[in-house]
Design an enzyme around this catalytic site. Sequence first.
Site, PDB file in Angstrom:
ATOM      1  N   GLY A  11     -27.974 -17.970  18.703  1.00 49.33           N
ATOM      2  CA  GLY A  11     -26.939 -18.975  18.531  1.00 49.33           C
ATOM      3  C   GLY A  11     -25.561 -18.331  18.527  1.00 49.33           C
ATOM      4  N   MET A  12     -24.532 -19.154  18.527  1.00 51.84           N
ATOM      5  CA  MET A  12     -23.165 -18.644  18.591  1.00 51.84           C
ATOM      6  C   MET A  12     -22.859 -17.723  17.417  1.00 51.84           C
ATOM      7  SD  MET A  12     -19.671 -20.870  19.026  1.00 51.84           S
ATOM      8  CE  MET A  12     -19.887 -21.715  17.433  1.00 51.84           C
ATOM      9  N   LEU A  13     -23.187 -18.128  16.199  1.00 49.78           N
ATOM     10  CA  LEU A  13     -22.943 -17.273  15.041  1.00 49.78           C
ATOM     11  C   LEU A  13     -23.934 -16.122  15.003  1.00 49.78           C
ATOM     12  CD1 LEU A  13     -21.466 -16.576  12.470  1.00 49.78           C
ATOM     13  CD2 LEU A  13     -22.939 -18.204  11.242  1.00 49.78           C
ATOM     14  N   THR A  63     -27.905 -28.242  14.056  1.00 46.84           N
ATOM     15  CA  THR A  63     -26.463 -28.462  13.932  1.00 46.84           C
ATOM     16  C   THR A  63     -25.931 -29.709  14.638  1.00 46.84           C
ATOM     17  OG1 THR A  63     -26.041 -27.031  15.841  1.00 46.84           O
ATOM     18  CG2 THR A  63     -26.016 -25.997  13.662  1.00 46.84           C
ATOM     19  N   THR A 102     -22.308 -25.098   5.064  1.00 47.03           N
ATOM     20  CA  THR A 102     -21.281 -25.831   5.796  1.00 47.03           C
ATOM     21  C   THR A 102     -20.331 -26.591   4.873  1.00 47.03           C
ATOM     22  OG1 THR A 102     -20.955 -27.653   7.380  1.00 47.03           O
ATOM     23  CG2 THR A 102     -22.889 -27.752   6.008  1.00 47.03           C
ATOM     24  N   ASP A 103     -19.145 -26.896   5.391  1.00 49.74           N
ATOM     25  CA  ASP A 103     -18.201 -27.759   4.688  1.00 49.74           C
ATOM     26  C   ASP A 103     -18.725 -29.184   4.569  1.00 49.74           C
ATOM     27  OD1 ASP A 103     -17.996 -27.865   7.516  1.00 49.74           O
ATOM     28  OD2 ASP A 103     -16.007 -28.777   7.406  1.00 49.74           O
ATOM     29  N   TYR A 126     -26.957 -34.523   8.156  1.00 53.44           N
ATOM     30  CA  TYR A 126     -26.752 -33.080   8.345  1.00 53.44           C
ATOM     31  C   TYR A 126     -26.256 -32.431   7.057  1.00 53.44           C
ATOM     32  CZ  TYR A 126     -24.385 -28.788   9.739  1.00 53.44           C
ATOM     33  OH  TYR A 126     -23.952 -27.486   9.815  1.00 53.44           O
ATOM     34  N   LYS A 130     -28.208 -29.573   4.643  1.00 49.16           N
ATOM     35  CA  LYS A 130     -27.635 -28.277   4.301  1.00 49.16           C
ATOM     36  C   LYS A 130     -27.473 -28.124   2.785  1.00 49.16           C
ATOM     37  CE  LYS A 130     -26.483 -25.567   6.922  1.00 49.16           C
ATOM     38  NZ  LYS A 130     -27.245 -24.445   7.528  1.00 49.16           N
TER      39      LYS A 130
END
Length: 288
Positions: A11-13, A63, A102-103, A126, A130
Amino acid sequence: MGKVMVTGSRGMLGRAVVAAFSAAGFDVVALDHGALDVTDLSAVRKVTTELRPGLVVNCAAYTDVDRAESESALAMSVNALGARNVALACLDAGAQLVHISTDYVFSGNKGEPYSIWDPCDPINTYGRSKAWGEYYVRSLLPRSYIIRTSWLFGPGGDNFVATMLRLARDGETIQVVEDEQGCPTFTEDLAGAMVDLVRTRAFGTYHITNSGSVTRYGLASLAVALAGLPVRIQPVASGEFPRRAARPRNSALDAFPLRETIGHLLPDWQDAVRRYVIGLTSTGVAQS
């Protein structure tokens, strides 16, 4: 610390985390979804037992915020039970855990940035998934770091900044919401801060984003300007973009006590966007 195992490594992260820990001299084992499905408890325990990592960085996540409303079981399986599974496996193996949150665990109704001590109050599936993931990690594994971050962008994955640049290349006016406030975060900066954090052994919950906050409209405007794309960005209210999942209006995160723990804060978000856009431009991505 020994071996570092990274889940969700493609993934991106995940890509940024693998690169940062490898550059810092750690022995990194990168596991994508094909190599390890975090929803399979027996598989997670088996792999962790075999590898015996000193640290696991859990980047595996569901996500898709809107789709989570109709795929709540899948979102909960990955983000909540997946976090539980990884925490249990770390407990068995004696490993530390970095878990990414996550925020969106917050409602967005607070008039100032959220601190690590504010209670979770998610307004979409979502965010709930989380928040439950955090609960499992915190309850099961004291030797863990829960990192809340937000508005991620970086190489190797789709993200808001990349989407804005792609739309801008089409030359049409772009409408972007102006009433959602948050903290953009460059994956490379976040991954570097993770390395610094795990070296402190100061377990707990942290907010790690680039410094400062901005609206989606402000972020899009800067990205397009930095890329030199002459397109008009039109600010609109979020109500003009009906979406399945509600979004927090203000999900800005207060970084305290990050500086007090690792000795520094991340660069401001404008600098991070500039470096990202320059990177895209140098490879021809932002102009193609």
